[in-house]
Design a protein around this motif. Structure first.
Motif, PDB file in Angstrom:
ATOM      1  N   ARG A  28      10.201  47.244  21.020  1.00 23.34           N
ATOM      2  CA  ARG A  28      10.061  46.015  21.700  1.00 23.34           C
ATOM      3  C   ARG A  28      10.643  44.691  21.723  1.00 23.34           C
ATOM      4  O   ARG A  28      11.564  44.395  22.099  1.00 23.34           O
ATOM      5  N   ASP A  42      15.175  54.207  25.067  1.00 24.19           N
ATOM      6  CA  ASP A  42      15.002  53.463  26.276  1.00 24.19           C
ATOM      7  C   ASP A  42      14.121  52.251  26.633  1.00 24.19           C
ATOM      8  O   ASP A  42      14.403  51.361  27.362  1.00 24.19           O
ATOM      9  N   ARG A  43      12.508  53.196  26.515  1.00 27.46           N
ATOM     10  CA  ARG A  43      11.682  52.158  26.586  1.00 27.46           C
ATOM     11  C   ARG A  43      10.478  52.904  25.844  1.00 27.46           C
ATOM     12  O   ARG A  43      10.771  53.846  25.418  1.00 27.46           O
TER      13      ARG A  43
END
Length: 542
Positions: A126, A145-146
């Motif tokens: 992150r 994306d995550r």
């Protein structure tokens, strides 16, 4: 079990010339004493030609693994297949290729004794994705994306689009949230952690003296077992000749050397010379904004005029191969049809047709501008200097006048948009790696990413498709087309692929190599140094 790299690289990565006998011969007359033996085989001093800017994986340190201070979820084995590291197994992949689930080993910890959990993995990725953090690694994770940590032992990555080589991106070292979680954005670039990191690898930092050495000590709590070599010192010796001299004097136990300088150790029975296959190429980056190097006819003429074969024979001592693009000849994706012999007459015809006519001194002129530019190279790099001088000589024969300057990297960086640069690049892991950041226009001018501001819509489209399609046959076609597009509109004059040459004292067993990338970090046959065993200890237990 291996998760094979897309490049399909072959096994048998190390072509090694074992020079003479073993440590038993260390006392022979005429040989320098073995530095490892003199100081004890549980320590080693390695001479290298580069010093890291930072030891933080978030800022790009050893992003493809072998960091020694950090482990990733996965690691590369000797054949560059992927094997579990912090993860207990290879990832579980969803049918649509968008979700990758990793399960962590039990009872992992950082070098400070604090536990390593999925929260640290999520924090690492992150942080890299955070647009306020100035890191070049973010482009490597464009598909991500995550990332979620549903429980302490599970990490789930969700992609924006299928990205075939994603598991290879998870060799990235994991950092502790408890050490960096309070820092944000640019503050991460000046953190004390960057010089004295907390990791989960086989070694920790003892001392780092800028411009001199980095000393690592064994991590007794390493999950893979405490290394037999208790102290590893990387001596930063930027000048190739100085590195060879210090190795001969016994100050070093091992060193990276250009092929010509390694020759002096060919008859030294206390040492071995290792010649390691690579995807590491050298070439001349030609900036688009320069009115001479930005001219397509000039770039194509230089590609025709350069004598790559002579460079391999005369400069590399045969330890390499001609380069015609960013995919190594050993790769099954290599576009062999792009190979061509030196053809100075064809280069001259091309320049004539483009309006570059010979003027005073045989230097070509077009619209009042002489075909003249500057080529930079890093001072102290004897190999790049020799390649630069050979390139200048070949260019002179077709009427292009190039001046050469050897500078520090600090002096080179602000000039890259206007001046040519003898660069190195290349990675053996996947064709997307390095090529996207080197040639895609979206990254133009981001430090050493596309420093010449190269822009080609077809190349951009191919690079984008190559990283988004999952079909292996289509990917092979895309990367073949990419090589052809770069040949038609050269961003670089590709010169040679190298073998990396190392000289290592015969004090340890387990020394071996991988096919290597261009070495921005402490790459070398010490990629698995935590598994080396002092030869005397090995003989005792055998």
């Amino acid at each position: 079990m291996h998760y094979p790299p897309f490049s399909g690289r072959r096994r048998g990565v190390l072509a090694a010339t074992l020079v003479g006998a073993t440590l038993a011969a260390a006392g022979c007359a005429g040989s320098a004493p073995s530095a490892g033996g003199a100081k004890g085989a549980h320590t080693i001093v390695i001479g290298v030609g580069q010093e890291p800017d930072s030891l933080s994986p978030i800022l790009g340190y050893s992003k493809d693994g072998a960091a020694k201070l950090f482990d990733g979820l996965l690691a590369h084995d000797a054949d560059l297949g992927l094997v579990p590291a912090l993860a207990r197994a290879l990832p579980e992949v969803s049918a649509d290729g968008l979700t990758y689930t990793y399960r962590l080993r039990d009872r992992l910890s950082f070098s400070d004794g604090r536990p390593l959990t999925s929260a640290d993995v999520a924090f690492t990725y992150r942080t890299i994705l955070d647009p306020t953090v100035p890191t070049t690694v973010r482009s490597d994770l464009a598909a991500l994306d995550r990332v979620a940590a549903p429980d302490p032992g599970t990490v789930v990555f969700t992609l924006k689009y299928p990205y075939a080589p994603f598991p290879q991106r998870t060799t990235l070292g994991i950092v502790p949230e408890h050490a960096l979680g309070t820092l944000t954005g640019p503050a991460l670039t000046t953190a004390e952690f960057n010089r004295k990191p907390i990791g989960s690898g086989p070694y920790t930092v003892d001392t780092w003296r800028a411009g001199e050495k980095l000393v690592l000590k064994a991590n007794p709590n390493y999950w893979g077992g405490e290394p037999a070599i208790k102290q590893v010192t990387f001596a930063f010796i930027l000048d190739d000749n100085t590195r060879a001299t210090r190795l001969a004097a016994g100050d070093l136990d091992a060193a990276a050397l250009p092929p010509k300088l390694a020759e002096r150790f060919a008859k030294d029975r206390t040492r071995s010379t290792l010649k390691v296959d690579t995807a590491d190429y050298r070439g001349v980056m030609l900036p688009s904004g320069n009115p001479v190097t930005g001219d397509l006819a000039v770039r194509k003429a230089l590609d025709l005029a350069v004598d790559r074969g002579a460079m391999v024979r005369g400069i590399l001592n045969g330890d390499g191969a001609p380069a015609f693009g960013p995919v190594a000849p050993s790769s099954p994706l290599y576009a062999r049809e792009l190979e061509h012999a030196v053809d100075a007459p064809a280069a001259e015809r091309l320049l004539d047709e483009a309006g570059w006519r010979k003027g005073d001194g045989g230097i070509r002129v077009k619209d009042g501008r002489a075909a003249r530019f500057t080529l930079l190279y890093p001072a102290g790099d004897a190999l790049r200097k020799d390649l630069a001088l050979a390139y200048v000589s070949d260019a002179k024969r077709i009427g292009i006048d190039i001046s050469v300057e050897g500078l520090t990297w600090d002096a080179i960086e602000p000039r890259m948009r206007a001046d040519a640069l003898l660069m190195g690049q290349g990675a053996p892991y996947d064709p997307d790696f390095v090529s996207y950041e080197t040639f895609h226009s979206s990254l133009a001018g981001q430090a050493f990413n596309n420093p010449g501001h190269y822009r080609n819509a077809s190349v951009d489209a191919l690079l984008t498709e190559g990283r988004t399609t999952r079909d292996p046959a289509r990917r092979a076609q895309v990367y073949g087309d990419l090589q052809r597009a770069l040949a038609a509109d050269p961003a670089w004059t590709f010169l040679t692929y190298l073998k990396h040459v190392y000289v290592v004292d015969n004090d340890w067993t387990g020394v071996g190599g991988q096919v290597e990338p261009h070495p921005h970090d402490l790459v070398g046959p010490w990629w698995n140094i935590e598994k080396w065993v002092p030869r005397a200890a090995s003989a005792t237990t055998s």
